[in-house]
Design a protein around this motif. Sequence first.
Motif, PDB file in Angstrom:
ATOM      1  N   ALA A 150      12.666   0.856   0.293  1.00  0.00           N
ATOM      2  CA  ALA A 150      12.675   2.311   0.133  1.00  0.00           C
ATOM      3  C   ALA A 150      12.515   2.738  -1.322  1.00  0.00           C
ATOM      4  N   ALA A 151      12.673   1.788  -2.238  1.00  0.00           N
ATOM      5  CA  ALA A 151      12.638   2.121  -3.663  1.00  0.00           C
ATOM      6  C   ALA A 151      11.663   1.228  -4.420  1.00  0.00           C
ATOM      7  N   THR A 152      10.470   1.012  -3.863  1.00  0.00           N
ATOM      8  CA  THR A 152       9.482   0.192  -4.575  1.00  0.00           C
ATOM      9  C   THR A 152       9.176   0.815  -5.929  1.00  0.00           C
ATOM     10  N   VAL A 153       8.924  -0.039  -6.892  1.00  0.00           N
ATOM     11  CA  VAL A 153       8.582   0.453  -8.229  1.00  0.00           C
ATOM     12  C   VAL A 153       7.106   0.857  -8.256  1.00  0.00           C
ATOM     13  N   ARG A 154       6.787   1.764  -9.154  1.00  0.00           N
ATOM     14  CA  ARG A 154       5.387   2.183  -9.272  1.00  0.00           C
ATOM     15  C   ARG A 154       4.547   1.046  -9.848  1.00  0.00           C
ATOM     16  N   LEU A 155       3.391   0.856  -9.246  1.00  0.00           N
ATOM     17  CA  LEU A 155       2.514  -0.241  -9.640  1.00  0.00           C
ATOM     18  C   LEU A 155       2.109  -0.158 -11.114  1.00  0.00           C
TER      19      LEU A 155
ATOM     20  N   VAL B   1      10.352  -8.621  -6.344  1.00  0.00           N
ATOM     21  CA  VAL B   1      10.232  -7.207  -6.713  1.00  0.00           C
ATOM     22  C   VAL B   1       9.116  -6.602  -5.872  1.00  0.00           C
ATOM     23  N   LEU B   2       9.370  -5.448  -5.266  1.00  0.00           N
ATOM     24  CA  LEU B   2       8.376  -4.754  -4.449  1.00  0.00           C
ATOM     25  C   LEU B   2       7.796  -3.587  -5.238  1.00  0.00           C
ATOM     26  N   ALA B   3       6.472  -3.447  -5.186  1.00  0.00           N
ATOM     27  CA  ALA B   3       5.789  -2.369  -5.895  1.00  0.00           C
ATOM     28  C   ALA B   3       4.756  -1.730  -4.985  1.00  0.00           C
ATOM     29  N   SER B   4       4.393  -0.495  -5.296  1.00  0.00           N
ATOM     30  CA  SER B   4       3.335   0.215  -4.574  1.00  0.00           C
ATOM     31  C   SER B   4       2.733   1.253  -5.524  1.00  0.00           C
ATOM     32  N   PRO B   5       1.513   1.719  -5.259  1.00  0.00           N
ATOM     33  CA  PRO B   5       0.887   2.665  -6.178  1.00  0.00           C
ATOM     34  C   PRO B   5       1.725   3.909  -6.457  1.00  0.00           C
ATOM     35  N   LYS B   6       2.334   4.476  -5.433  1.00  0.00           N
ATOM     36  CA  LYS B   6       3.104   5.712  -5.607  1.00  0.00           C
ATOM     37  C   LYS B   6       4.586   5.468  -5.842  1.00  0.00           C
ATOM     38  N   GLY B   7       5.048   4.232  -5.644  1.00  0.00           N
ATOM     39  CA  GLY B   7       6.467   3.951  -5.734  1.00  0.00           C
ATOM     40  C   GLY B   7       7.216   4.508  -4.534  1.00  0.00           C
ATOM     41  N   GLY B   8       8.512   4.233  -4.470  1.00  0.00           N
ATOM     42  CA  GLY B   8       9.305   4.733  -3.351  1.00  0.00           C
ATOM     43  C   GLY B   8       8.981   4.009  -2.054  1.00  0.00           C
ATOM     44  N   GLN B   9       9.236   4.680  -0.938  1.00  0.00           N
ATOM     45  CA  GLN B   9       9.044   4.089   0.391  1.00  0.00           C
ATOM     46  C   GLN B   9       7.561   4.001   0.755  1.00  0.00           C
ATOM     47  N   PRO B  10       7.015   2.799   0.892  1.00  0.00           N
ATOM     48  CA  PRO B  10       5.620   2.691   1.317  1.00  0.00           C
ATOM     49  C   PRO B  10       5.517   2.899   2.827  1.00  0.00           C
ATOM     50  N   PRO B  11       4.373   3.361   3.315  1.00  0.00           N
ATOM     51  CA  PRO B  11       4.233   3.617   4.747  1.00  0.00           C
ATOM     52  C   PRO B  11       4.078   2.333   5.548  1.00  0.00           C
ATOM     53  N   LEU B  12       4.826   2.247   6.620  1.00  0.00           N
ATOM     54  CA  LEU B  12       4.727   1.129   7.546  1.00  0.00           C
ATOM     55  C   LEU B  12       3.705   1.460   8.621  1.00  0.00           C
ATOM     56  N   ASP B  13       2.783   0.523   8.881  1.00  0.00           N
ATOM     57  CA  ASP B  13       1.877   0.713  10.012  1.00  0.00           C
ATOM     58  C   ASP B  13       2.731   0.708  11.277  1.00  0.00           C
TER      59      ASP B  13
ATOM     60  N   LYS C 231      -7.130   1.035 -10.061  1.00  0.00           N
ATOM     61  CA  LYS C 231      -7.422   0.377 -11.343  1.00  0.00           C
ATOM     62  C   LYS C 231      -6.241  -0.458 -11.830  1.00  0.00           C
ATOM     63  N   HIS C 232      -5.028  -0.029 -11.496  1.00  0.00           N
ATOM     64  CA  HIS C 232      -3.857  -0.794 -11.930  1.00  0.00           C
ATOM     65  C   HIS C 232      -3.759  -2.109 -11.166  1.00  0.00           C
ATOM     66  N   SER C 233      -4.067  -2.067  -9.868  1.00  0.00           N
ATOM     67  CA  SER C 233      -4.061  -3.287  -9.063  1.00  0.00           C
ATOM     68  C   SER C 233      -5.131  -4.250  -9.541  1.00  0.00           C
ATOM     69  N   ILE C 234      -6.325  -3.727  -9.787  1.00  0.00           N
ATOM     70  CA  ILE C 234      -7.438  -4.557 -10.253  1.00  0.00           C
ATOM     71  C   ILE C 234      -7.080  -5.244 -11.571  1.00  0.00           C
ATOM     72  N   ALA C 235      -6.564  -4.463 -12.511  1.00  0.00           N
ATOM     73  CA  ALA C 235      -6.198  -5.010 -13.824  1.00  0.00           C
ATOM     74  C   ALA C 235      -5.048  -6.005 -13.709  1.00  0.00           C
TER      75      ALA C 235
ATOM     76  N   THR D  12       0.821  -1.208   0.000  1.00  0.00           N
ATOM     77  CA  THR D  12       0.000   0.000   0.000  1.00  0.00           C
ATOM     78  C   THR D  12       0.859   1.265   0.000  1.00  0.00           C
ATOM     79  N   SER D  13       0.284   2.354  -0.488  1.00  0.00           N
ATOM     80  CA  SER D  13       0.902   3.689  -0.353  1.00  0.00           C
ATOM     81  C   SER D  13       0.087   4.575   0.577  1.00  0.00           C
ATOM     82  N   HIS D  14      -0.954   4.026   1.189  1.00  0.00           N
ATOM     83  CA  HIS D  14      -1.886   4.827   1.999  1.00  0.00           C
ATOM     84  C   HIS D  14      -1.470   4.811   3.471  1.00  0.00           C
ATOM     85  N   ASP D  15      -1.393   6.007   4.076  1.00  0.00           N
ATOM     86  CA  ASP D  15      -0.882   6.073   5.450  1.00  0.00           C
ATOM     87  C   ASP D  15      -1.824   6.710   6.469  1.00  0.00           C
ATOM     88  N   GLU D  16      -3.038   7.068   6.064  1.00  0.00           N
ATOM     89  CA  GLU D  16      -3.975   7.714   7.001  1.00  0.00           C
ATOM     90  C   GLU D  16      -5.040   6.720   7.450  1.00  0.00           C
TER      91      GLU D  16
END
Length: 229
Positions: free
Chosen positions: A81-86, A42-54, A113-117, A8-12
């Motif tokens: 810290a360098a996840t690729v963009r989904l 390979v690690l990926a996230s919607p926004k790329g880069g460092q994903p937020p850790l709970d 939509k990218h995850s769904i596809a 995930t890239s969501h942190d709120e």
Amino acid sequence: MKILMVLTSHDELGNTGRKTGFWLEELAAPYYAFKAAGAQVVLASPKGGQPPLDPKSNEPSFQTDLTRRFEADAQATAQLAATVRLDSVSQADFDSVFYPGGHGPLWDLAEDKHSIALIESFIAAGKPVALVCHAPGVLRHVKSADGRPLVEGKTVTGFTNTEEEGVGLTQIVPFLVEDELKAKGGLYSKGEDWGSYVVSDGLLITGQNPASSAAAAAVLVDRLANAAQ
């Protein structure tokens, strides 16, 4: 063997003012299971880069040998810290995809939509898809080739209503994983709260909670190993 892990890239955490993200054990345990099997990860996230850790997942009571190993692993933390963009990844480059949970995916990956596809393309290509804890919730809009919900008629699991109640977030999350899987026609089953519980149906592998992440990864590794024979 090449495995994509989607974070995930969501942190709120809703309107609570608290932070959320991915759950560390659900990344660390599968990550090392895949590495031990000789897989390229390979690690990926919607926004790329460092994903937020709970942040809760890194509290002492939730740490494990594998989360501590991950945090001390310079190569792993640099990769995180360098996840690729989904939207830059292609199913064709991977043998499988694994989704760790945490509450974050309920807000972004479930609607992405990218995850769904991506999930739909893995299934269409006959490649297994594994998701644990809250991550099975990202299947809510995923369709089969016939346009029906992917989980319809399939045995699935995911974070239980009582587990959500146990962490006090029933009224905060955008939807309850158990209810959503049932609403989409999934044949939902569960084990004891907080215990390891994994089900597999066709190409779909789902785990109930953080304790299920290592077992779900093991099922996926076995599936890929058998497919390679």
